[in-house]
Design an enzyme around this catalytic site. Structure first.
Site, PDB file in Angstrom:
ATOM      1  N   PRO A  41      -3.152   4.296  -3.057  1.00 37.93           N
ATOM      2  CG  PRO A  41      -1.919   4.471  -4.902  1.00 37.93           C
ATOM      3  CD  PRO A  41      -1.739   3.907  -3.772  1.00 37.93           C
ATOM      4  CG  ASP A  42      -6.234   2.025  -6.516  1.00 31.72           C
ATOM      5  OD1 ASP A  42      -6.810   3.345  -6.813  1.00 31.72           O
ATOM      6  OD2 ASP A  42      -5.457   1.581  -7.130  1.00 31.72           O
ATOM      7  N   GLY A  53       1.295   0.406   0.321  1.00 34.15           N
ATOM      8  CA  GLY A  53       1.436  -0.502  -0.703  1.00 34.15           C
ATOM      9  C   GLY A  53       1.287  -1.723  -1.053  1.00 34.15           C
ATOM     10  CG  HIS A  94       6.301 -12.807   0.254  1.00 31.83           C
ATOM     11  ND1 HIS A  94       5.596 -12.212  -0.470  1.00 31.83           N
ATOM     12  CD2 HIS A  94       5.892 -13.557   1.233  1.00 31.83           C
ATOM     13  CE1 HIS A  94       4.379 -12.181  -0.066  1.00 31.83           C
ATOM     14  NE2 HIS A  94       4.430 -13.106   0.990  1.00 31.83           N
ATOM     15  CG  ASN A 118       7.797  -4.795  -1.642  1.00 35.34           C
ATOM     16  OD1 ASN A 118       7.119  -5.410  -1.961  1.00 35.34           O
ATOM     17  ND2 ASN A 118       7.864  -3.577  -1.402  1.00 35.34           N
TER      18      ASN A 118
HETATM   19  P1  OAD Z   1       0.434  -5.864  -5.498  1.00 33.33           P
HETATM   20  O1  OAD Z   1       0.888  -5.604  -6.904  1.00 33.33           O
HETATM   21  O2  OAD Z   1      -0.391  -6.734  -5.463  1.00 33.33           O
HETATM   22  O3  OAD Z   1      -0.254  -4.354  -5.015  1.00 33.33           O
HETATM   23  C1  OAD Z   1       0.523  -3.240  -5.115  1.00 33.33           C
HETATM   24  C2  OAD Z   1      -0.381  -2.305  -4.369  1.00 33.33           C
HETATM   25  O4  OAD Z   1       0.212  -1.103  -4.305  1.00 33.33           O
HETATM   26  C3  OAD Z   1      -1.636  -1.784  -4.816  1.00 33.33           C
HETATM   27  O5  OAD Z   1      -2.751  -1.846  -3.804  1.00 33.33           O
HETATM   28  C4  OAD Z   1      -1.611  -0.558  -5.467  1.00 33.33           C
HETATM   29  O6  OAD Z   1      -2.985   0.154  -5.413  1.00 33.33           O
HETATM   30  C5  OAD Z   1      -0.834  -0.007  -4.503  1.00 33.33           C
HETATM   31  N1  OAD Z   1       0.148   1.157  -5.074  1.00 33.33           N
HETATM   32  C6  OAD Z   1       0.570   1.440  -6.263  1.00 33.33           C
HETATM   33  N2  OAD Z   1       1.334   2.360  -6.509  1.00 33.33           N
HETATM   34  C7  OAD Z   1       1.400   2.618  -5.369  1.00 33.33           C
HETATM   35  C8  OAD Z   1       2.186   3.993  -4.652  1.00 33.33           C
HETATM   36  N3  OAD Z   1       3.089   4.706  -5.537  1.00 33.33           N
HETATM   37  N4  OAD Z   1       2.293   3.993  -3.239  1.00 33.33           N
HETATM   38  C9  OAD Z   1       1.725   3.296  -2.762  1.00 33.33           C
HETATM   39  N5  OAD Z   1       0.903   2.214  -3.141  1.00 33.33           N
HETATM   40  C10 OAD Z   1       1.107   2.187  -4.453  1.00 33.33           C
HETATM   41  O7  OAD Z   1       1.613  -6.086  -4.491  1.00 33.33           O
HETATM   42  P2  OAD Z   1       1.578  -6.801  -3.221  1.00 33.33           P
HETATM   43  O8  OAD Z   1       0.536  -6.516  -2.376  1.00 33.33           O
HETATM   44  O9  OAD Z   1       2.975  -6.268  -2.566  1.00 33.33           O
HETATM   45  O10 OAD Z   1       4.181 -12.528  -3.579  1.00 33.33           O
HETATM   46  O11 OAD Z   1       1.592  -8.450  -3.595  1.00 33.33           O
HETATM   47  C11 OAD Z   1       1.655  -9.121  -2.673  1.00 33.33           C
HETATM   48  C12 OAD Z   1       2.556 -10.361  -3.097  1.00 33.33           C
HETATM   49  O12 OAD Z   1       1.691 -10.931  -4.091  1.00 33.33           O
HETATM   50  C13 OAD Z   1       3.867  -9.984  -3.496  1.00 33.33           C
HETATM   51  O13 OAD Z   1       4.834 -10.222  -2.416  1.00 33.33           O
HETATM   52  C14 OAD Z   1       4.226 -11.352  -4.325  1.00 33.33           C
HETATM   53  C15 OAD Z   1       2.915 -11.317  -5.061  1.00 33.33           C
HETATM   54  O14 OAD Z   1       2.442 -12.566  -5.769  1.00 33.33           O
HETATM   55  C16 OAD Z   1       5.054 -13.660  -4.020  1.00 33.33           C
HETATM   56  O15 OAD Z   1       5.908 -13.444  -5.038  1.00 33.33           O
HETATM   57  C17 OAD Z   1       5.101 -14.573  -2.950  1.00 33.33           C
END
Ligand code: OAD
Length: 247
Positions: free
Chosen positions: A212-213, A185, A110, A85
């Site tokens: 959650p998924d 998350g 990042h 994040n």
């Molecule tokens: P994503 O948006 O890809 O994934 C978010 C994850 O959080 C999903 O698996 C959801 O199921 C989960 N989620 C949603 N609500 C939640 C909650 N309340 N508690 C826990 N989990 C929850 O985000 P990232 O995996 O962080 O990169 O994405 C990785 C990277 O892709 C980011 O850092 C960004 C993006 O492109 C860059 O900008 C370089």
């Protein structure tokens, strides 16, 4: 303990995630906003988008999951956090808890929405001023010594760019040495971050997933806890605190 976090940990604070329902990449095209080419083509548009994201995050607060992890770090120097994040909420939670040495135990893989990098002299610095993205002439310029005045970009990792080698080397060191990797998350589709959990697993450590998924890391996980981070992480952390478990 290595804690690997993604956008989902900040979802309960009101910060949009990237994928899934309401995700930023559902409404915006990354190649227009988050690549070096996009910045070269239209720096005003890119700054407008980052200014908007800064304003969203500035209006959000760390949630119970960020706070529980910060408290855990304060209580146990063996707890490290590597986050994907750029919202700075881990740092804010730590600052609220008064953890001075947090920088050494927190890696922002990042980068940060609140840091800038000069395209001319390479200077990096914290930057929290509002962005005037109304015109190219209003965009932030370098205030480095020697009157650089070069164009500034957000100090975040964009698509097609590599992570800071020092940062990623440290993160892989932590992953290989960890007894467990707590993955909170993240959709675990972006590398090399997702690989960190695999490294812990390959070195004989456990992988605990809070989401959650299902994700691509779920088959690898020793334990999968299905639910939101703000509800689950504080309970998980409390169960590691002797004062709580002995009750
Ligand atoms: P994503 O948006 O890809 O994934 C978010 C994850 O959080 C999903 O698996 C959801 O199921 C989960 N989620 C949603 N609500 C939640 C909650 N309340 N508690 C826990 N989990 C929850 O985000 P990232 O995996 O962080 O990169 O994405 C990785 C990277 O892709 C980011 O850092 C960004 C993006 O492109 C860059 O900008 C370089």
């Amino acid at each position: 303990m290595l804690v690997l976090t993604g956008a989902g940990i900040s979802a309960d604070s009101g910060v949009p995630t990237f994928r899934g329902e309401g995700g930023l990449w559902r409404r915006h095209r990354p190649e227009e906003l988050a690549t070096p080419e996009a910045f070269e083509r239209d720096p005003r548009l890119v700054w407008e988008w980052y200014g908007w994201r800064r304003r969203i995050v500035a209006a959000c607060e760390p949630n119970a999951a960020h706070r529980a992890l910060a408290a855990w770090q304060a209580a146990d120097a063996g707890v490290r956090i590597a986050t994907q994040n750029v919202d700075g909420l881990h740092g804010r939670a730590a600052a609220e808890s008064g953890i001075a040495a947090v920088a050494a135990m927190l890696l922002e893989l990042h980068g940060s929405l609140f840091r800038i990098r000069c395209l001319s002299c390479g200077r990096r610095a914290e930057h929290r001023d509002p962005i005037d993205a109304g015109s190219v002439s209003g965009l932030p310029r370098c205030a480095g010594t020697g009157g650089c005045r070069g164009p500034l970009r957000p100090d975040v990792v964009w698509f097609g760019e590599s992570l800071d080698p020092e940062v990623i080397e440290t993160a892989f060191g932590w992953a290989g040495a960890a007894d467990a990797c707590l993955v909170v998350g993240t959709s675990a589709v972006v590398q090399p971050a997702a690989r960190l959990a695999e490294v812990t697993r390959e070195a004989g450590g456990a992988v605990i997933e809070v989401n959650p998924d299902r994700t691509p890391l779920t088959p690898l996980a020793t334990v999968s806890l299905r639910g939101g981070a703000a509800a689950i992480v504080p309970r998980l952390v409390a169960s590691d605190q002797p004062s709580v478990t002995s009750r």
